[in-house]
Design a protein around this motif. Structure first.
Motif, PDB file in Angstrom:
ATOM      1  N   SER A  80      -2.834  -2.766 -11.718  1.00 48.53           N
ATOM      2  CA  SER A  80      -3.009  -3.703 -10.600  1.00 48.53           C
ATOM      3  C   SER A  80      -3.538  -5.045 -11.065  1.00 48.53           C
ATOM      4  O   SER A  80      -3.060  -6.101 -10.644  1.00 48.53           O
ATOM      5  N   SER A  84      -5.798  -1.517  -5.440  1.00 42.93           N
ATOM      6  CA  SER A  84      -4.978  -2.543  -4.779  1.00 42.93           C
ATOM      7  C   SER A  84      -5.829  -3.618  -4.099  1.00 42.93           C
ATOM      8  O   SER A  84      -5.298  -4.594  -3.582  1.00 42.93           O
ATOM      9  N   LEU A 105      -5.054  -6.155   0.917  1.00 44.86           N
ATOM     10  CA  LEU A 105      -4.167  -6.400  -0.223  1.00 44.86           C
ATOM     11  C   LEU A 105      -3.629  -7.827  -0.113  1.00 44.86           C
ATOM     12  O   LEU A 105      -3.675  -8.415   0.958  1.00 44.86           O
ATOM     13  N   TYR A 113       4.675  -3.918  -7.371  1.00 45.51           N
ATOM     14  CA  TYR A 113       4.218  -2.526  -7.226  1.00 45.51           C
ATOM     15  C   TYR A 113       5.407  -1.568  -7.156  1.00 45.51           C
ATOM     16  O   TYR A 113       5.399  -0.497  -7.747  1.00 45.51           O
ATOM     17  N   HIS A 152       0.835  -1.208   0.000  1.00 47.02           N
ATOM     18  CA  HIS A 152       0.000   0.000   0.000  1.00 47.02           C
ATOM     19  C   HIS A 152       0.870   1.258   0.000  1.00 47.02           C
ATOM     20  O   HIS A 152       1.978   1.260   0.541  1.00 47.02           O
TER      21      HIS A 152
END
Length: 553
Positions: free
Chosen positions: A260, A231, A141, A100, A73
């Motif tokens: 994503s 996410s 997530l 990410y 995150h």
């Protein structure tokens, strides 16, 4: 140095939500857990992101062994480009988290210079004197971990963000057994997520949103727009499964949502039925009841796909009367205005809007542990010392009181950003402070740091406007060639009479100044600024920003 102590030094995330970053030091070795950002409050005018002040890490750069990430995150990885532009250290994270991170570092042209090292639950690795074991936890997530860190003074456990979900959609359940094992061995200190300490009971599983969403899918007659955090892979998976069940094709709209879902598919976290995904350009080729649009922008971000669709400004996603828009996310404090502005626009288009208003049934669940799960973790680990992390001061305080009242821990301590907490087997106490705080950044660039002075000026301008006295001075003779001009913007009370009087004040200042003062532009500008400020404040009780301008001819 048998009596050396372990130091825990929070750099962000304790006393605020977001910007999570914590240093752990033993002698000359430092590891950093997470490197987050936070989005600015409305008073930080024109600032795009806020990251932790890492002066302490920069001053001790030769001791920093690496940055270990708990999950992907933004409030845990968003500050990485800023930190890595100052410190070139390896970054450790799970497969999904690093996917990410790669995108973020590529955007800032830092990917080639950064060593990314993949970690996995159950696989221990060492950094200096620390042996770290990632432990599987569940959150909103995927691929999230807590960290059990074996140090020379004892084991400390950092939970990261977590809730206890024993049947998540990807079947990778919270590893209660591993935490129980560490509890048996003995834990010196537990650093636990405080986000939901105000919520009694347990946080529901991700699956618990499915019945209500299933009902919405079955009764929606036209297009269905489904928006969640990009996410929230579990939520995206549930939405795609329901679309398949109800015979709808899925168009994915919005850059973050596309990125994503592609990463999640590549890594096997999202199994998409063949032929269900269509290009956004194909939406018009299907009947409205045959399409679901998975769209980003739940927080009303001005340029997000949903915000643009809500004002008929999106090439492919058009919201028509009778369409349904589901916002499957929580309202992040501070974003209320922008979210409700988007919802208003959606209502203007005669769309049915379903959002988490407490009355729409369960369409969103939190990713953070409620009180009973927090207690369960404390009972499993039975730490000697308890340190709440992640939250405003009131959350940390309440969490520490809850832990202390359970009678399991010897001592619960509240620490804030910049505090130095020293631990050994017998004792834990605050022993000092280091430089900590926030760094404001414009336009997401690692270079455009916004100083406090700039923000103060912006606030000043937004409240009282500015006044520009413009003087024309002959370069050769030093004489003022014409009457001063005065330009103002955003300054209430700038009527003709006041402006005329202000010109006279400037003229008077010039008359009362010697030739030497007039020749020194720095001096004359400051004299004009002070005299004009005094006059305007006395006559209007306002304090506009005054910036004298001198033109040479």
């Amino acid at each position: 140095m048998a009596d050396a102590k372990l130091q825990i030094i929070p750099l962000g995330g304790l006393g605020e939500f977001g910007m999570n970053c914590l240093a752990i030091r033993y002698k000359d070795d430092i590891i950093v857990i997470d490197a987050g950002l936070m989005f600015p409050e409305s008073e930080l005018l024109g600032v795009d992101i806020v990251v932790p002040d890492i002066t302490y890490l920069v001053e001790n750069r030769e001791h920093v062994r690496g940055i270990v990430l708990t999950h992907g995150h933004e409030d845990h990885i968003g500050g990485l480009p800023w930190i890595l532009s100052e410190l070139n250290v390896p970054v450790y994270g799970t497969e999904f988290t690093l996917a990410y991170v790669e995108g973020k570092l590529e955007e800032h042209k830092l990917l080639d210079d950064t060593e990314l090292i993949e970690i996995a639950p159950g696989s221990k690795f060492s950094l200096g004197p620390f042996t770290i074991e990632p432990i599987r936890v569940t959150h909103s997530l995927v691929d999230c971990v807590a960290l059990a860190i074996d140090t020379p003074v004892g084991v400390i456990v950092h939970t990261g963000d977590f809730k206890i979900d024993l049947s998540p959609p990807d079947s990778k359940a919270f590893d209660l057994h591993k935490f129980a094992e560490y509890g048996q061995r003995g834990v010196l200190a537990l650093l636990q997520d405080s986000t939901n300490v105000d919520r009694p009971g347990y946080t529901p599983s991700e699956w618990s949103v499915k019945p209500r969403l299933d009902e919405l899918f079955s009764r929606t007659k036209k297009k269905l727009f489904f928006s969640c955090f990009s996410s929230s892979i579990y939520r995206i998976r549930i939405a795609i499964d329901l679309a398949h069940t109800h015979g709808r094709k899925v168009a994915i709209v919005g850059r973050s949502m596309v990125e994503s879902s592609e990463i999640a598919q590549d890594l096997g976290y999202l199994e998409v039925p063949p032929g269900i995904i269509i290009h956004p350009g194909q939406i018009a080729d299907y009947d409205p009841e045959e399409v679901m649009i998975l769209i980003s922008g739940t927080q009303g971000e001005p340029m997000s796909a949903l915000s643009r669709a809500a004002v008929d400004n999106h090439k492919h996603a058009r919201i028509l009367p009778g369409d349904t828009v589901v916002l499957s996310s929580r309202v992040i404090p501070g974003n209320e205005k922008s979210i409700f502005r988007v919802i208003d626009h959606l209502y203007r288009r005669d769309a049915h809007v379903i959002f988490d208003d407490g009355a729409s049934g369960l369409i969103h669940v939190s990713g953070h542990a409620s009180q009973e799960e927090q207690r369960l973790m404390i009972n499993l680990l039975r730490p000697k010392f308890f340190i709440p992390v992640h939250g405003d001061y009131r959350h940390l305080k309440k969490h520490a009181e809850m832990a202390q009242n359970m009678g399991v821990v010897d001592l619960a301590l509240v620490i804030e950003n910049g505090d130095v907490l020293e631990l050994d087997q017998d004792d834990a106490r605050k022993t000092g402070k280091i430089t900590a705080g926030r760094v404001c950044i414009d336009s997401g660039s690692t270079a455009d740091v916004v100083e406090d002075l700039v923000i103060r000026d912006r606030r000043h301008l937004s409240e009282d406007g500015f006044v520009l006295p413009i003087l024309t001075i002959n370069k050769l003779s030093g004489k003022v060639e014409r009457l001063p001009e005065i330009v103002s913007r955003g300054f209430v009370g700038a009527d003709q009479e006041l402006m005329e009087a202000a010109r006279n004040v400037v003229s008077q200042t010039l008359e009362n100044s010697s030739d030497e003062e007039k020749a020194d532009y720095g001096v004359i500008k400051e004299k004009i600024r002070i005299d004009l400020k005094r006059y305007i404040q006395k006559n209007t009780s306002r304090r506009p920003l005054i910036m004298p301008v001198i033109l040479e001819i």
